[in-house]
Scaffold this active site. Structure first.
Site, PDB file in Angstrom:
ATOM      1  N   PRO A 134       0.778  -1.242   0.000  1.00 46.63           N
ATOM      2  CA  PRO A 134       0.000   0.000   0.000  1.00 46.63           C
ATOM      3  C   PRO A 134       0.812   1.296   0.000  1.00 46.63           C
ATOM      4  O   PRO A 134       0.215   2.364  -0.062  1.00 46.63           O
ATOM      5  CB  PRO A 134      -0.789  -0.108   1.305  1.00 46.63           C
ATOM      6  CG  PRO A 134       0.103  -0.897   2.202  1.00 46.63           C
ATOM      7  CD  PRO A 134       0.811  -1.882   1.316  1.00 46.63           C
ATOM      8  N   ASP A 182       3.533   0.692 -11.954  1.00 46.64           N
ATOM      9  CA  ASP A 182       2.489   1.724 -11.935  1.00 46.64           C
ATOM     10  C   ASP A 182       2.909   2.926 -11.095  1.00 46.64           C
ATOM     11  O   ASP A 182       3.887   2.867 -10.345  1.00 46.64           O
ATOM     12  CB  ASP A 182       1.201   1.142 -11.346  1.00 46.64           C
ATOM     13  CG  ASP A 182       0.497   0.241 -12.344  1.00 46.64           C
ATOM     14  OD1 ASP A 182       0.771   0.366 -13.539  1.00 46.64           O
ATOM     15  OD2 ASP A 182      -0.317  -0.584 -11.908  1.00 46.64           O
ATOM     16  N   LYS A 211      -0.732   5.034 -14.532  1.00 44.83           N
ATOM     17  CA  LYS A 211      -1.931   5.797 -14.896  1.00 44.83           C
ATOM     18  C   LYS A 211      -2.324   6.626 -13.695  1.00 44.83           C
ATOM     19  O   LYS A 211      -2.307   6.149 -12.580  1.00 44.83           O
ATOM     20  CB  LYS A 211      -3.091   4.856 -15.235  1.00 44.83           C
ATOM     21  CG  LYS A 211      -2.947   4.174 -16.561  1.00 44.83           C
ATOM     22  CD  LYS A 211      -4.026   3.161 -16.757  1.00 44.83           C
ATOM     23  CE  LYS A 211      -3.581   1.828 -16.213  1.00 44.83           C
ATOM     24  NZ  LYS A 211      -4.513   0.729 -16.475  1.00 44.83           N
ATOM     25  N   GLY A 271       0.433  -1.393  -7.393  1.00 43.60           N
ATOM     26  CA  GLY A 271       0.215  -0.958  -6.019  1.00 43.60           C
ATOM     27  C   GLY A 271      -0.772  -1.862  -5.287  1.00 43.60           C
ATOM     28  O   GLY A 271      -1.677  -2.433  -5.901  1.00 43.60           O
ATOM     29  N   GLY A 272      -0.567  -2.029  -3.997  1.00 37.43           N
ATOM     30  CA  GLY A 272      -1.507  -2.807  -3.176  1.00 37.43           C
ATOM     31  C   GLY A 272      -1.505  -4.265  -3.584  1.00 37.43           C
ATOM     32  O   GLY A 272      -0.457  -4.878  -3.757  1.00 37.43           O
ATOM     33  N   ASP A 273      -2.701  -4.819  -3.730  1.00 37.03           N
ATOM     34  CA  ASP A 273      -2.853  -6.171  -4.257  1.00 37.03           C
ATOM     35  C   ASP A 273      -3.181  -6.062  -5.747  1.00 37.03           C
ATOM     36  O   ASP A 273      -4.040  -5.252  -6.124  1.00 37.03           O
ATOM     37  CB  ASP A 273      -3.982  -6.912  -3.529  1.00 37.03           C
ATOM     38  CG  ASP A 273      -4.140  -8.309  -4.086  1.00 37.03           C
ATOM     39  OD1 ASP A 273      -3.488  -9.226  -3.554  1.00 37.03           O
ATOM     40  OD2 ASP A 273      -4.872  -8.488  -5.083  1.00 37.03           O
ATOM     41  N   MET A 329     -10.340   5.191  -5.260  1.00 40.68           N
ATOM     42  CA  MET A 329     -10.437   6.275  -6.259  1.00 40.68           C
ATOM     43  C   MET A 329     -11.590   7.205  -5.854  1.00 40.68           C
ATOM     44  O   MET A 329     -12.448   7.580  -6.666  1.00 40.68           O
ATOM     45  CB  MET A 329     -10.631   5.687  -7.668  1.00 40.68           C
ATOM     46  CG  MET A 329      -9.430   4.869  -8.103  1.00 40.68           C
ATOM     47  SD  MET A 329      -9.670   3.923  -9.601  1.00 40.68           S
ATOM     48  CE  MET A 329     -10.360   2.397  -8.958  1.00 40.68           C
ATOM     49  N   GLY A 374      -1.945   6.676   2.507  1.00 38.05           N
ATOM     50  CA  GLY A 374      -1.815   5.767   3.654  1.00 38.05           C
ATOM     51  C   GLY A 374      -0.532   4.957   3.573  1.00 38.05           C
ATOM     52  O   GLY A 374      -0.007   4.700   2.488  1.00 38.05           O
TER      53      GLY A 374
HETATM   54  C1  LIG Z   1      -6.616   1.603  -9.086  1.00 41.39           C
HETATM   55  S1  LIG Z   1      -6.863   1.442  -7.363  1.00 41.39           S
HETATM   56  C2  LIG Z   1      -5.699   0.163  -7.044  1.00 41.39           C
HETATM   57  C3  LIG Z   1      -5.802  -0.422  -5.679  1.00 41.39           C
HETATM   58  C4  LIG Z   1      -4.689  -1.403  -5.352  1.00 41.39           C
HETATM   59  N1  LIG Z   1      -4.694  -2.518  -6.238  1.00 41.39           N
HETATM   60  C5  LIG Z   1      -4.757  -1.887  -3.908  1.00 41.39           C
HETATM   61  O1  LIG Z   1      -5.024  -3.061  -3.660  1.00 41.39           O
HETATM   62  O2  LIG Z   1      -4.493  -1.083  -3.014  1.00 41.39           O
HETATM   63  C6  LIG Z   1      -6.037   2.885  -6.780  1.00 41.39           C
HETATM   64  C7  LIG Z   1      -6.734   3.481  -5.583  1.00 41.39           C
HETATM   65  O3  LIG Z   1      -6.387   2.768  -4.412  1.00 41.39           O
HETATM   66  C8  LIG Z   1      -6.356   3.650  -3.318  1.00 41.39           C
HETATM   67  N2  LIG Z   1      -4.998   3.674  -2.753  1.00 41.39           N
HETATM   68  C9  LIG Z   1      -3.915   3.047  -3.221  1.00 41.39           C
HETATM   69  N3  LIG Z   1      -2.864   3.254  -2.409  1.00 41.39           N
HETATM   70  C10 LIG Z   1      -3.307   4.047  -1.408  1.00 41.39           C
HETATM   71  C11 LIG Z   1      -2.708   4.618  -0.260  1.00 41.39           C
HETATM   72  N4  LIG Z   1      -1.415   4.423   0.022  1.00 41.39           N
HETATM   73  N5  LIG Z   1      -3.470   5.387   0.561  1.00 41.39           N
HETATM   74  C12 LIG Z   1      -4.773   5.595   0.292  1.00 41.39           C
HETATM   75  N6  LIG Z   1      -5.397   5.074  -0.778  1.00 41.39           N
HETATM   76  C13 LIG Z   1      -4.677   4.314  -1.610  1.00 41.39           C
HETATM   77  C14 LIG Z   1      -6.750   5.021  -3.824  1.00 41.39           C
HETATM   78  O4  LIG Z   1      -8.144   5.154  -3.663  1.00 41.39           O
HETATM   79  C15 LIG Z   1      -6.363   4.915  -5.281  1.00 41.39           C
HETATM   80  O5  LIG Z   1      -7.086   5.830  -6.063  1.00 41.39           O
END
Ligand SMILES: C[S@@+](CC[C@H](N)C(=O)[O-])C[C@H]1O[C@@H](n2cnc3c(N)ncnc32)[C@H](O)[C@@H]1O
Length: 276
Positions: free
Chosen positions: A15, A38, A58, A89-91, A170, A199
């Site tokens: 994250p 990304d 993106k 990012g994230g999962d 988002m 975060g």
């Molecule tokens: C396209 S989605 C991808 C999410 C990602 N695959 C995940 O599991 O965290 C991107 C959105 O995730 C959220 N996001 C990702 N990283 C974040 C962070 N460090 N803090 C807060 N929101 C985050 C935001 O809402 C951002 O617009």
């Protein structure tokens, strides 16, 4: 190494904090020949890699590379026999378009693997002192995209249930759309909402507001990307658990500057500083 058949590994970068990638993800990243990454990936994960780095990020409204072109790059690199990492990012499977990219590889018989990551959807709230479930308060979580596709104008907001936490990813651009929709679907006007910006990073900011005031407070706090919104009674736990937020972030970012945490109430804004 270039063999006859390359392969693609989708790796979740976590994250924000680079420490939050999995051990498996990190090992595979270190062995990659090429990494397509990304915009939400922390640059420190890429610093010492002996791999070709391709930015395909993106941002809302600014598509560095169209989705089809990213998928075709994965195919091309894999067909060149390279070990490809698609770092997200994230999962990678949570609103990350991994399914589309993997389906194309599957159609073409190109081997791939998915290495899960720590999703911001649960980690960013947790690091803001908000567990997405809590015994007696919430026993279900709904993670949804607040980004509207042109061909799918409706957001997937479920009807209100007091024991369900909503996590909107988002969340920022469309808060003026989704917050009235919550009211229409029976969400109480005074139900707490927390915006978590950046975060799991030293820049983390949290704005606590209500469904009725979400759009106005998000605007006046001038939040930027990435931001998610948590909607539900679990947000109130932050009052007791947020003390932990400062300590945790301080220990993870030893050289971080003074961290500002904003807490908005219906009556206005309160700013707290948390020295590093
Ligand atoms: C396209 S989605 C991808 C999410 C990602 N695959 C995940 O599991 O965290 C991107 C959105 O995730 C959220 N996001 C990702 N990283 C974040 C962070 N460090 N803090 C807060 N929101 C985050 C935001 O809402 C951002 O617009």
């Amino acid at each position: 190494m270039h063999g006859a058949t390359g392969r693609v590994v989708f790796v979740g970068a976590g994250p924000g904090d680079p420490d939050l990638i999995t051990l498996r993800g990190w090992r595979i990243l270190c062995e990659a020949d090429v990494v397509l990454y990304d915009s939400l990936v922390d640059a420190r994960l890429l610093e010492d890699l002996d791999a070709e780095l391709v930015f395909v990020g993106k941002r809302c409204g600014d598509h560095h590379m169209p989705q089809e072109a990213i998928t075709e790059l994965l195919v091309r690199f894999a067909r060149d026999g390279r070990r490809v990492v698609r770092l997200k990012g994230g999962d990678p499977t949570v609103l990350g378009r991994t399914g589309e990219e993997a389906l194309r590889l599957s159609q073409l018989g190109i081997p791939f693997e998915i290495v899960p990551g720590v999703s911001s959807a649960v980690a960013a709230p947790a690091l803001a002192g908000i567990p997405v479930t809590h015994r007696g308060v919430a026993d279900a979580v709904c993670i949804l995209s607040a980004h509207r596709q042109e061909d799918e104008p409706e957001l997937s907001i479920p009807p209100y249930h007091p024991r369900t936490t909503l996590v909107l990813l988002m969340a920022l651009q469309t808060v003026g759309t989704w917050s009235p929709q919550l009211l229409e679907r029976g969400y109480p006007a005074d139900l707490p909402v927390a915006f978590v910006n950046a975060g799991a990073t030293a820049r983390q900011r949290v704005v606590v507001t209500t469904v009725a005031r979400a759009a106005a407070d998000a605007r006046s706090a001038a939040l930027d990307s990435p931001t998610l919104a948590v909607v539900g009674r679990v947000v109130s736990l932050r009052d007791k658990l947020a003390a932990y937020e400062g300590a945790l972030l301080r220990s993870r970012h030893e050289d971080a500057p003074v961290m500002h945490m904003l807490a908005f109430t219906a009556g206005g804004a309160r700013e707290e500083s948390c020295p590093s």
